[in-house]
Motif scaffolding. Structure first.
Motif, PDB file in Angstrom:
ATOM      1  N   ILE A 171       0.838  -1.205   0.000  1.00  0.00           N
ATOM      2  CA  ILE A 171       0.000   0.000   0.000  1.00  0.00           C
ATOM      3  C   ILE A 171       0.870   1.251   0.000  1.00  0.00           C
ATOM      4  O   ILE A 171       0.609   2.216  -0.722  1.00  0.00           O
ATOM      5  N   MET A 172       1.930   1.221   0.815  1.00  0.00           N
ATOM      6  CA  MET A 172       2.828   2.364   0.898  1.00  0.00           C
ATOM      7  C   MET A 172       3.522   2.632  -0.435  1.00  0.00           C
ATOM      8  O   MET A 172       3.664   3.780  -0.869  1.00  0.00           O
ATOM      9  N   ARG A 198       1.161   4.198  -2.904  1.00  0.00           N
ATOM     10  CA  ARG A 198       0.820   5.573  -2.536  1.00  0.00           C
ATOM     11  C   ARG A 198       1.998   6.528  -2.706  1.00  0.00           C
ATOM     12  O   ARG A 198       1.829   7.738  -2.620  1.00  0.00           O
ATOM     13  N   ASP A 199       3.174   5.974  -2.953  1.00  0.00           N
ATOM     14  CA  ASP A 199       4.385   6.788  -3.105  1.00  0.00           C
ATOM     15  C   ASP A 199       4.403   7.390  -4.518  1.00  0.00           C
ATOM     16  O   ASP A 199       4.445   6.665  -5.517  1.00  0.00           O
ATOM     17  N   GLU A 200       4.368   8.712  -4.594  1.00  0.00           N
ATOM     18  CA  GLU A 200       4.385   9.379  -5.896  1.00  0.00           C
ATOM     19  C   GLU A 200       5.666   9.065  -6.663  1.00  0.00           C
ATOM     20  O   GLU A 200       5.652   8.986  -7.900  1.00  0.00           O
TER      21      GLU A 200
END
Length: 317
Positions: free
Chosen positions: A77-78, A81-83
């Motif tokens: 998930i991280m 979500r990391d651009e």
């Protein structure tokens, strides 16, 4: 009576044939273990077990040593979500599709040009030669060529360009990497496509000439169908290679003086390496492994889709 004897003879022949077939099949099964078994054991030790271990690490927070904290899918998930990962993922897709399509168009055009050229074997060896050189070398050479005091800017100044472009600037470095990859890789795929075209029997072209087919018709009805499997193989090779591109991007970053490549040039491979080993006080092996598994899943899905999209009845000749 004779018909009954004939039927019995046929039944006996069929039974004997089946028995012989089953005997051959048993012999094949006996040979399967000693020949395939060692290779499967090596493959399991070197690939399957590490893959399972990587999947387990991706479900934990871990700094490479010490205790591991189970976090489930938090790392995935991280990562999503990391651009920066999404930017790296987008760059990877650009390399896959934009660079790949450019390479194949140029390689096929060169194949058609060189098909009837005298001395094409020499040309083929020359254009294949860059593939024998490590990508690091091309990264270093490109860095020397395009740096502010490099060869390109030195050639532009006598032409009246007083302020040459900053080729290795953050906004320019990724297009430069793409162009370098096209220049380095096109010859390799040209060699493969030339081998596919050369295997087409000459009588196909003779039949086209007798039928009055023009160049486009020869290309559409003869060359493309008979080399379609070669295109499929090249597409799979490039898909696997493009996901793993790392060295040339890293060397370009060093050429720009930043050490770590500018984030505008990152791919998923670079993102994984930096997350695990560089740029952080505490390495995040769990997140890095999660991004690597995402890349592996991407390759697997794309290869399956490519094989299905390019599936076509085999043409025997």
């Amino acid at each position: 009576m004779s018909s009954t004897t004939a039927r019995r003879s046929r039944s006996a022949a069929v039974a004997a044939e089946r028995g012989q077939g089953s005997s051959i099949e048993r012999q094949r099964r006996k040979l399967l273990v000693p020949f395939v078994g060692p290779a499967f054991i090596v493959y399991t030790i070197l690939f399957i077990i590490p893959a399972i271990g990587a999947a387990w690490i991706s479900l934990h927070e871990w700094a490479g040593s010490g205790p591991m904290t189970f976090v489930g899918v938090k790392n995935y998930i991280m990562v999503f979500r990391d651009e920066l990962f999404m930017k790296s993922f987008g760059n990877t897709l650009l390399l896959l599709f934009v660079v790949g399509i450019t390479i194949f168009v140029l390689a096929f055009a060169m194949t058609l040009v060189l098909r009837d050229m005298a001395g094409k074997k020499v040309v083929r060896n020359v254009i294949f030669f860059p593939h024998l050189i490590n990508a690091l070398v091309f990264g270093i050479l490109a860095g020397f060529i395009f740096n502010p005091g490099g060869m390109v800017n030195s050639l532009l100044k006598p032409l009246g360009v007083s302020e040459p472009p900053a080729w290795l600037a953050q906004d320019n470095i990724f297009p430069l990497i793409m162009a370098t990859l096209v220049a380095v890789t096109t010859g390799y795929f040209t060699t493969i496509l030339m081998a596919g075209v050369d295997r087409i029997p000459p009588y196909y072209y003779e039949d086209c000439a007798l039928a009055g087919a023009n160049a486009w018709q020869r290309l559409r009805y003869v060359i493309l169908p008979l080399t379609w499997d070669v295109f499929g193989t090249c597409a799979v090779l490039w898909t696997i290679s493009s996901i793993k591109i790392f060295e040339i991007i890293w060397v370009f970053g060093g050429s720009s003086g930043a050490g770590i490549p500018p984030t505008q040039s990152w791919t998923t491979a670079v993102y994984t390496y930096v997350t695990a080993f560089s740029g952080q006080s505490t390495p995040a092996y769990g997140a890095a492994t999660a991004s690597a598994i995402i890349s592996l899943a991407l390759v697997s899905v794309l290869v399956v889709l490519l094989r299905r999209a390019m599936r076509r009845d085999a043409v025997e000749f």
